[in-house]
Design a protein around this motif. Structure first.
Motif, PDB file in Angstrom:
ATOM      1  N   ARG A  64       0.868  -1.237  -0.167  1.00  0.00           N
ATOM      2  CA  ARG A  64       0.016   0.182  -0.048  1.00  0.00           C
ATOM      3  C   ARG A  64       0.988   1.118  -0.009  1.00  0.00           C
ATOM      4  O   ARG A  64       2.015   1.211   0.406  1.00  0.00           O
ATOM      5  CB  ARG A  64      -0.904  -0.124   1.339  1.00  0.00           C
ATOM      6  CG  ARG A  64      -0.025   0.121   2.753  1.00  0.00           C
ATOM      7  CD  ARG A  64      -1.169   0.423   3.727  1.00  0.00           C
ATOM      8  NE  ARG A  64      -0.353   0.286   5.052  1.00  0.00           N
ATOM      9  CZ  ARG A  64       0.112   1.468   5.607  1.00  0.00           C
ATOM     10  NH1 ARG A  64       0.176   2.296   4.996  1.00  0.00           N
ATOM     11  NH2 ARG A  64       0.688   1.265   6.733  1.00  0.00           N
ATOM     12  N   ILE A  65       0.226   2.395  -0.167  1.00  0.00           N
ATOM     13  CA  ILE A  65       1.020   3.694  -0.188  1.00  0.00           C
ATOM     14  C   ILE A  65       0.913   3.935   1.290  1.00  0.00           C
ATOM     15  O   ILE A  65       0.041   3.578   2.238  1.00  0.00           O
ATOM     16  CB  ILE A  65       0.706   4.923  -1.147  1.00  0.00           C
ATOM     17  CG1 ILE A  65      -0.751   5.212  -0.971  1.00  0.00           C
ATOM     18  CG2 ILE A  65       1.066   4.201  -2.570  1.00  0.00           C
ATOM     19  CD1 ILE A  65      -1.331   6.257  -1.685  1.00  0.00           C
ATOM     20  N   GLY A  66       1.502   5.223   1.626  1.00  0.00           N
ATOM     21  CA  GLY A  66       1.546   5.634   3.100  1.00  0.00           C
ATOM     22  C   GLY A  66       0.688   6.938   3.527  1.00  0.00           C
ATOM     23  O   GLY A  66      -0.114   7.241   2.763  1.00  0.00           O
ATOM     24  N   LEU A  67       0.385   6.982   4.557  1.00  0.00           N
ATOM     25  CA  LEU A  67      -0.213   8.273   5.161  1.00  0.00           C
ATOM     26  C   LEU A  67       0.670   9.258   5.665  1.00  0.00           C
ATOM     27  O   LEU A  67       1.661   8.999   6.214  1.00  0.00           O
ATOM     28  CB  LEU A  67      -1.307   7.669   6.250  1.00  0.00           C
ATOM     29  CG  LEU A  67      -2.110   6.582   5.963  1.00  0.00           C
ATOM     30  CD1 LEU A  67      -3.092   6.030   7.106  1.00  0.00           C
ATOM     31  CD2 LEU A  67      -3.184   7.022   4.705  1.00  0.00           C
ATOM     32  N   GLY A  68      -0.055  10.479   5.607  1.00  0.00           N
ATOM     33  CA  GLY A  68       0.740  11.639   6.248  1.00  0.00           C
ATOM     34  C   GLY A  68       1.235  11.377   7.737  1.00  0.00           C
ATOM     35  O   GLY A  68       2.086  11.731   8.074  1.00  0.00           O
ATOM     36  N   GLU A  69       0.416  10.748   8.196  1.00  0.00           N
ATOM     37  CA  GLU A  69       0.436  10.535   9.828  1.00  0.00           C
ATOM     38  C   GLU A  69       1.650   9.541  10.301  1.00  0.00           C
ATOM     39  O   GLU A  69       2.396   9.408  11.249  1.00  0.00           O
ATOM     40  CB  GLU A  69      -0.718   9.919  10.392  1.00  0.00           C
ATOM     41  CG  GLU A  69      -1.961  10.783  10.741  1.00  0.00           C
ATOM     42  CD  GLU A  69      -2.758  10.872   9.099  1.00  0.00           C
ATOM     43  OE1 GLU A  69      -2.098  10.508   8.209  1.00  0.00           O
ATOM     44  OE2 GLU A  69      -3.937  11.277   9.364  1.00  0.00           O
ATOM     45  N   GLU A  70       1.999   8.606   9.059  1.00  0.00           N
ATOM     46  CA  GLU A  70       2.954   7.856   9.258  1.00  0.00           C
ATOM     47  C   GLU A  70       4.439   8.341   8.996  1.00  0.00           C
ATOM     48  O   GLU A  70       5.505   7.858   9.669  1.00  0.00           O
ATOM     49  CB  GLU A  70       2.818   6.562   8.264  1.00  0.00           C
ATOM     50  CG  GLU A  70       1.736   5.649   8.896  1.00  0.00           C
ATOM     51  CD  GLU A  70       1.352   4.648   7.758  1.00  0.00           C
ATOM     52  OE1 GLU A  70       1.406   3.428   8.053  1.00  0.00           O
ATOM     53  OE2 GLU A  70       0.956   5.050   6.557  1.00  0.00           O
ATOM     54  N   ILE A  71       4.394   9.450   8.232  1.00  0.00           N
ATOM     55  CA  ILE A  71       5.576  10.268   7.992  1.00  0.00           C
ATOM     56  C   ILE A  71       5.943  11.033   9.282  1.00  0.00           C
ATOM     57  O   ILE A  71       6.809  11.083   9.796  1.00  0.00           O
ATOM     58  CB  ILE A  71       5.758  11.076   6.886  1.00  0.00           C
ATOM     59  CG1 ILE A  71       5.052  10.423   5.702  1.00  0.00           C
ATOM     60  CG2 ILE A  71       7.000  11.712   6.538  1.00  0.00           C
ATOM     61  CD1 ILE A  71       6.104   9.168   5.269  1.00  0.00           C
ATOM     62  N   ALA A  72       4.578  11.660   9.717  1.00  0.00           N
ATOM     63  CA  ALA A  72       4.604  12.555  10.991  1.00  0.00           C
ATOM     64  C   ALA A  72       5.435  11.874  12.141  1.00  0.00           C
ATOM     65  O   ALA A  72       6.061  12.566  13.013  1.00  0.00           O
ATOM     66  CB  ALA A  72       3.181  13.291  11.153  1.00  0.00           C
ATOM     67  N   ALA A  73       4.803  10.560  12.373  1.00  0.00           N
ATOM     68  CA  ALA A  73       5.490   9.819  13.443  1.00  0.00           C
ATOM     69  C   ALA A  73       6.883   9.639  13.314  1.00  0.00           C
ATOM     70  O   ALA A  73       7.642   9.875  14.561  1.00  0.00           O
ATOM     71  CB  ALA A  73       4.900   8.498  13.382  1.00  0.00           C
ATOM     72  N   ALA A  74       7.339   9.463  12.404  1.00  0.00           N
ATOM     73  CA  ALA A  74       8.928   9.350  12.198  1.00  0.00           C
ATOM     74  C   ALA A  74       9.732  10.620  12.277  1.00  0.00           C
ATOM     75  O   ALA A  74      10.630  10.719  13.136  1.00  0.00           O
ATOM     76  CB  ALA A  74       9.118   8.974  10.748  1.00  0.00           C
TER      77      ALA A  74
END
Ligand SMILES: NC(=O)c1ccc[n+]([C@@H]2O[C@H](COP(=O)([O-])OP(=O)(O)OC[C@H]3O[C@@H](n4cnc5c(N)ncnc54)[C@H](O)[C@@H]3O)[C@@H](O)[C@H]2O)c1
Length: 257
Positions: A221-231
């Protein structure tokens, strides 16, 4: 709500949409005060008001990252309002799809201007502020891309612009580590944001385009903005106190192949 970033002040560019907006919301929920910077002035006003109404400490600044006086003004406003700058996320960027043959001189200048020079200007202001404040120091996160790490067809000016960000990260990390400034980069895979939606809309077959993107990510799947934000929140926080010069793929395994 957490206390991960309690007491810290962050400046985020490209904060009115997509990954930047998701990171603004994440930082606020983690206890930071945020200066929301973007060149979409209406969106800056709208998102700042919405987040203020939710009780968060946020200031909006309409600014173009390729204009150094705009970015200086954003930092001045942040310092005037919150006293110091602990975290800077240089996230603003523009997408581009095309081969080198499709790419005009103006296309190159636009993409390199926002994605490379804009990040350089933001990082320069961040370093100046973080060296000057008492006590000195802070965490800078630059937004690169998987396109800064591996070759991907159709990214003629975009890939070099992100490669520049990757190497700027390493250069600043070694130059300022002893001054208490950590500098890291995130390299997102494909993320569902307005930037991606615009690229899909320009494709002759948006569904096939999306399926092709998904197929590149082993996670399926592709990612979500929240998953980049967590990093980004991790790199911004004191939890990452020994992490500098890291180039962190957040890409569902894209670059692990
Ligand atoms: N979406 C993806 O698949 C993806 C993948 C890898 C990297 N990235 C990178 O992530 C960052 C954010 O992308 P996104 O997908 O959230 O895009 P987006 O278009 O949703 O958000 C980008 C924001 O940056 C702002 N911006 C653009 N040029 C600016 C300028 N000159 N000055 C100030 N603000 C400006 C835009 O107004 C917008 O609000 C970009 O650097 C992009 O290259 C995105």
């Amino acid at each position: 709500m957490t206390t991960l970033l309690a007491g810290k002040t962050a400046i985020i560019t490209g904060a009115a949409s997509g990954i930047g907006l998701a990171t603004t919301e994440r930082f606020l929920r983690d206890g930071a005060a945020v200066v929301l910077v973007d060149n979409q002035f209406d969106a800056v006003d709208r998102e700042t008001k919405r987040l203020k109404d939710e009780g968060f400490r946020v200031v909006g600044v309409g600014a173009d990252v390729v204009d150094s006086s705009d970015i200086r003004h954003a930092f001045e406003k942040g310092v005037a309002r919150f006293g110091r700058v602990d975290i800077v996320y240089a996230n603003a960027g523009v997408g581009y799809t095309g081969t080198i043959v499709d790419t005009s001189d103006d296309d190159w200048d636009l993409v390199m201007g926002v994605n490379a020079k804009g990040v350089f200007i933001t990082a320069r202001e961040a370093v100046k502020q973080m060296l000057a404040q008492k006590p000195p120091g802070g965490s800078i996160i630059l937004n690169a891309s998987i396109s800064g790490l591996v070759g991907i067809p159709g990214q003629a000016p975009y890939a070099p612009s992100k490669g520049a960000v990757v190497q700027l990260t390493r250069q600043l990390a070694v130059e300022y580590a002893a001054k208490g400034i950590r500098v890291n980069a995130v390299c997102p895979g494909t993320v569902d944001t307005p930037l991606l939606r615009r690229a899909m809309a320009m494709s002759p077959d948006p569904d096939a385009f999306l399926a092709m993107l998904v197929a590149g990510h082993p996670i399926g799947r592709i990612g979500l903005g929240e998953e980049i934000a967590a990093a980004v929140a991790f790199l911004a926080s004191d939890q990452a106190s020994f992490v500098t010069g890291a180039i962190l793929p957040v890409d569902g395994g894209y670059t692990a192949r």
